[in-house]
Design a protein around this motif. Structure first.
Motif, PDB file in Angstrom:
ATOM      1  N   ALA A   4     -29.382 -23.031   1.911  1.00 29.26           N
ATOM      2  CA  ALA A   4     -30.036 -24.183   1.283  1.00 29.26           C
ATOM      3  C   ALA A   4     -30.817 -23.775   0.053  1.00 29.26           C
ATOM      4  O   ALA A   4     -31.905 -24.294  -0.214  1.00 29.26           O
ATOM      5  CB  ALA A   4     -30.948 -24.898   2.278  1.00 29.26           C
ATOM      6  N   GLY A   5     -30.269 -22.817  -0.702  1.00 28.92           N
ATOM      7  CA  GLY A   5     -30.771 -22.594  -2.041  1.00 28.92           C
ATOM      8  C   GLY A   5     -30.159 -23.616  -2.976  1.00 28.92           C
ATOM      9  O   GLY A   5     -29.508 -24.579  -2.544  1.00 28.92           O
ATOM     10  N   ILE A   6     -30.332 -23.406  -4.265  1.00 23.76           N
ATOM     11  CA  ILE A   6     -29.838 -24.387  -5.228  1.00 23.76           C
ATOM     12  C   ILE A   6     -28.324 -24.530  -5.165  1.00 23.76           C
ATOM     13  O   ILE A   6     -27.784 -25.628  -5.345  1.00 23.76           O
ATOM     14  CB  ILE A   6     -30.311 -24.018  -6.654  1.00 23.76           C
ATOM     15  CG1 ILE A   6     -30.141 -25.207  -7.607  1.00 23.76           C
ATOM     16  CG2 ILE A   6     -29.616 -22.763  -7.162  1.00 23.76           C
ATOM     17  CD1 ILE A   6     -30.832 -24.996  -8.944  1.00 23.76           C
ATOM     18  N   MET A   7     -27.615 -23.441  -4.869  1.00 25.01           N
ATOM     19  CA  MET A   7     -26.159 -23.494  -4.827  1.00 25.01           C
ATOM     20  C   MET A   7     -25.672 -24.270  -3.619  1.00 25.01           C
ATOM     21  O   MET A   7     -24.794 -25.137  -3.729  1.00 25.01           O
ATOM     22  CB  MET A   7     -25.597 -22.070  -4.816  1.00 25.01           C
ATOM     23  CG  MET A   7     -24.189 -21.980  -5.342  1.00 25.01           C
ATOM     24  SD  MET A   7     -24.007 -22.573  -7.030  1.00 25.01           S
ATOM     25  CE  MET A   7     -24.956 -21.353  -7.926  1.00 25.01           C
ATOM     26  N   GLY A   8     -26.219 -23.968  -2.448  1.00 24.96           N
ATOM     27  CA  GLY A   8     -25.810 -24.688  -1.251  1.00 24.96           C
ATOM     28  C   GLY A   8     -26.151 -26.162  -1.327  1.00 24.96           C
ATOM     29  O   GLY A   8     -25.367 -27.019  -0.890  1.00 24.96           O
ATOM     30  N   ALA A  46     -24.670 -18.308   0.796  1.00 24.35           N
ATOM     31  CA  ALA A  46     -25.786 -17.627   1.449  1.00 24.35           C
ATOM     32  C   ALA A  46     -26.493 -16.624   0.550  1.00 24.35           C
ATOM     33  O   ALA A  46     -27.271 -15.798   1.040  1.00 24.35           O
ATOM     34  CB  ALA A  46     -25.302 -16.938   2.720  1.00 24.35           C
ATOM     35  N   GLY A  47     -26.251 -16.673  -0.741  1.00 26.37           N
ATOM     36  CA  GLY A  47     -26.975 -15.817  -1.673  1.00 26.37           C
ATOM     37  C   GLY A  47     -26.775 -14.347  -1.376  1.00 26.37           C
ATOM     38  O   GLY A  47     -25.654 -13.882  -1.148  1.00 26.37           O
ATOM     39  N   GLY A  48     -27.866 -13.596  -1.362  1.00 24.70           N
ATOM     40  CA  GLY A  48     -27.794 -12.161  -1.119  1.00 24.70           C
ATOM     41  C   GLY A  48     -27.321 -11.803   0.273  1.00 24.70           C
ATOM     42  O   GLY A  48     -26.985 -10.639   0.530  1.00 24.70           O
ATOM     43  N   TRP A  49     -27.277 -12.761   1.166  1.00 24.01           N
ATOM     44  CA  TRP A  49     -26.787 -12.536   2.531  1.00 24.01           C
ATOM     45  C   TRP A  49     -25.327 -12.948   2.678  1.00 24.01           C
ATOM     46  O   TRP A  49     -24.784 -12.929   3.774  1.00 24.01           O
ATOM     47  CB  TRP A  49     -27.646 -13.298   3.536  1.00 24.01           C
ATOM     48  CG  TRP A  49     -29.009 -12.716   3.707  1.00 24.01           C
ATOM     49  CD1 TRP A  49     -29.385 -11.712   4.570  1.00 24.01           C
ATOM     50  CD2 TRP A  49     -30.183 -13.054   2.984  1.00 24.01           C
ATOM     51  NE1 TRP A  49     -30.718 -11.435   4.429  1.00 24.01           N
ATOM     52  CE2 TRP A  49     -31.252 -12.246   3.463  1.00 24.01           C
ATOM     53  CE3 TRP A  49     -30.470 -13.977   1.978  1.00 24.01           C
ATOM     54  CZ2 TRP A  49     -32.540 -12.325   2.961  1.00 24.01           C
ATOM     55  CZ3 TRP A  49     -31.765 -14.068   1.467  1.00 24.01           C
ATOM     56  CH2 TRP A  49     -32.784 -13.237   1.957  1.00 24.01           C
ATOM     57  N   GLU A  66     -28.513 -11.886  -6.312  1.00 18.33           N
ATOM     58  CA  GLU A  66     -27.395 -11.698  -5.379  1.00 18.33           C
ATOM     59  C   GLU A  66     -26.245 -11.129  -6.192  1.00 18.33           C
ATOM     60  O   GLU A  66     -25.626 -11.832  -6.984  1.00 18.33           O
ATOM     61  CB  GLU A  66     -27.005 -13.016  -4.723  1.00 18.33           C
ATOM     62  CG  GLU A  66     -26.954 -14.193  -5.692  1.00 18.33           C
ATOM     63  CD  GLU A  66     -26.370 -15.451  -5.084  1.00 18.33           C
ATOM     64  OE1 GLU A  66     -25.260 -15.392  -4.546  1.00 18.33           O
ATOM     65  OE2 GLU A  66     -27.024 -16.481  -5.180  1.00 18.33           O
ATOM     66  N   VAL A  67     -25.967  -9.854  -6.045  1.00 14.51           N
ATOM     67  CA  VAL A  67     -25.059  -9.172  -6.964  1.00 14.51           C
ATOM     68  C   VAL A  67     -23.730  -8.805  -6.303  1.00 14.51           C
ATOM     69  O   VAL A  67     -23.652  -8.559  -5.099  1.00 14.51           O
ATOM     70  CB  VAL A  67     -25.712  -7.908  -7.562  1.00 14.51           C
ATOM     71  CG1 VAL A  67     -26.927  -8.272  -8.387  1.00 14.51           C
ATOM     72  CG2 VAL A  67     -26.082  -6.918  -6.470  1.00 14.51           C
ATOM     73  N   THR A  68     -22.699  -8.768  -7.152  1.00 17.57           N
ATOM     74  CA  THR A  68     -21.363  -8.342  -6.759  1.00 17.57           C
ATOM     75  C   THR A  68     -21.052  -7.024  -7.464  1.00 17.57           C
ATOM     76  O   THR A  68     -21.800  -6.607  -8.350  1.00 17.57           O
ATOM     77  CB  THR A  68     -20.326  -9.401  -7.149  1.00 17.57           C
ATOM     78  OG1 THR A  68     -20.267  -9.464  -8.586  1.00 17.57           O
ATOM     79  CG2 THR A  68     -20.690 -10.763  -6.593  1.00 17.57           C
ATOM     80  N   ASN A 121     -15.973 -19.467  -1.209  1.00 22.54           N
ATOM     81  CA  ASN A 121     -17.148 -18.748  -1.691  1.00 22.54           C
ATOM     82  C   ASN A 121     -17.843 -19.485  -2.835  1.00 22.54           C
ATOM     83  O   ASN A 121     -17.191 -20.054  -3.713  1.00 22.54           O
ATOM     84  CB  ASN A 121     -16.746 -17.360  -2.186  1.00 22.54           C
ATOM     85  CG  ASN A 121     -16.266 -16.464  -1.065  1.00 22.54           C
ATOM     86  OD1 ASN A 121     -16.939 -16.306  -0.053  1.00 22.54           O
ATOM     87  ND2 ASN A 121     -15.084 -15.875  -1.245  1.00 22.54           N
ATOM     88  N   ALA A 122     -19.161 -19.426  -2.814  1.00 24.11           N
ATOM     89  CA  ALA A 122     -19.999 -19.910  -3.927  1.00 24.11           C
ATOM     90  C   ALA A 122     -21.234 -19.013  -3.937  1.00 24.11           C
ATOM     91  O   ALA A 122     -22.344 -19.434  -3.625  1.00 24.11           O
ATOM     92  CB  ALA A 122     -20.381 -21.380  -3.736  1.00 24.11           C
ATOM     93  N   CYS A 123     -21.021 -17.754  -4.314  1.00 23.66           N
ATOM     94  CA  CYS A 123     -22.069 -16.755  -4.126  1.00 23.66           C
ATOM     95  C   CYS A 123     -21.923 -15.621  -5.139  1.00 23.66           C
ATOM     96  O   CYS A 123     -20.913 -15.516  -5.829  1.00 23.66           O
ATOM     97  CB  CYS A 123     -22.019 -16.198  -2.706  1.00 23.66           C
ATOM     98  SG  CYS A 123     -20.384 -15.547  -2.233  1.00 23.66           S
TER      99      CYS A 123
END
Length: 381
Positions: free
Chosen positions: A13-17, A201-204, A308-310, A328-330
């Protein structure tokens, strides 16, 4: 929520979710959203620097950012809420060895509708005072600026709830199973079944994907923001980046905010401040902005968050190869706030329509990691 059937479960439930949940519901999907924390925007979103820009070097990121900025600009007329978008501008100070590359990027940005000016270092002084040594030129994004990430997130969630989205806080996902054409997600208090999962889920995101036996290499890297005392500077300064060093600054009310990524920062979740790095960062800043030497720092107003890095610092978007009902949206590596509205839209298209169409997200699909052509695409300034 126990046993509830949904078309899509969004994790995070960050901005992306929040954006994904709203846009999916707006397309008619039955959506449930699960968040491990007790409220929205409590991690990367809430600790964001909140700056947004159209100034990218590739079509996909320009479109995701520019279309999102237009959504932020028109948010109040569309939804009745001012989410804090201000076109305060974005100034890039570009070294000589990257100037030709930057001019090519500006031409691409303009071709896609972004309003970007090319300035001499002397002309750019009207925006921010800086040392011009070693610069090839400067670029100024007129529509770039800032937005309120927390307000965007809570507004998207309110709009989503109005469309029937079920939002569950304190619901960390502990197990994920895929049987037939259905996902089952288990939290400490509930079990949800759905056709699709959106990993926001961002960094998770990597840990969440691992629960489903999927590999989505996303992790945390700390980023720190240093704040001046109130009235530490006079006037309002736009977001300004010294591209050579990566040092950046902008005004926030009567304070000056600034930072610079530590290239030796170890991966892992941490929101503690490293005051030793502040000294190094400010030394880099003073090289370009000599007046910073006289700006007092307020330790109590400074903060740390995480990106949150790739592996290649580009996000993962779209359906998972071989598992198309996992989307995916992360992994936005610090750029999620500026692209969240359009990412929500293309994610909804990917699920409801079968494929994203508003923006070609192929360069950001996870299978690029094994595709030398896509992996070589440059997404720098």
């Amino acid at each position: 929520m126990s046993g509830r059937q949904a078309d899509v479960v969004v994790i995070g439930a960050g901005i992306m979710g929040a954006s994904c949940a709203y846009h999916l519901a707006a397309q008619g999907a039955r959506v449930a959203l699960l968040e491990a924390n007790e409220g929205p925007a409590m991690e990367s979103t809430g600790r964001s620097f909140a700056s947004i820009r159209t100034q990218w070097a590739d079509i996909t990121n320009i479109q995701l950012s520019w279309e999102s900025i237009k959504i932020y600009r028109d948010f109040e007329s569309r939804h009745g809420v001012d989410v804090g978008y201000r076109a305060s501008g974005y100034l890039l100070l570009v070294p000589e060895d990257r100037w030709e590359q930057q001019l090519a990027a500006v031409a691409l940005q303009r071709s896609l509708g972004a309003d970007v000016d090319v300035l001499t270092p002397q002309d750019a002084q009207r925006h921010t005072s800086f040392d011009t040594a070693g610069l090839g030129g400067c670029t100024w994004g007129r529509d770039d600026g800032v937005v309120d990430p927390h307000l965007v997130t809570t507004t998207y969630l309110d709009l989503a709830r109005q469309l029937g989205v079920i939002v569950g806080f304190r619901q960390p996902v502990r197990a994920i199973e895929h049987l037939g054409d259905e996902w089952t997600l288990t939290t400490p208090t509930t079990e949800l079944r759905a056709r699709y999962v959106v990993n926001a889920a961002g960094g998770w995101a990597g840990e969440v994907a691992a629960l489903a036996n999927l590999s989505v290499p996303v992790g945390h890297v700390r980023r720190m923001i240093f704040a001046s005392t109130p009235d530490g500077v006079s006037g309002q300064l736009p977001m300004t980046i010294d591209v050579r060093t990566g040092f950046y600054l902008r005004s926030e009310g009567s304070r000056l905010l600034m930072g610079c990524a530590n290239p030796d920062e170890k991966a892992g979740y941490s929101t503690r401040m490293d005051w030793r790095w502040m000294e190094t960062a400010l030394e880099l800043g003073v090289e370009r902005f000599p007046w910073l030497a006289d700006v007092p720092i307020d330790n109590t107003a400074s903060w740390a968050g995480t990106y949150e890095v790739t592996p290649d610092h580009r996000p993962f978007l779209g359906a998972m190869p071989g598992t198309p009902t996992w989307v995916n949206a992360c992994g936005f590596s610090g750029h999620g706030v500026m692209q969240a509205p359009m990412v929500g839209k293309v994610t909804a298209e990917e699920i409801v329509g079968g494929r994203a169409v508003s923006v070609d997200i192929d360069p950001l699909r996870i299978d690029r990691l094994g595709n030398a052509g896509l992996a070589a695409t440059s997404l720098v300034f």
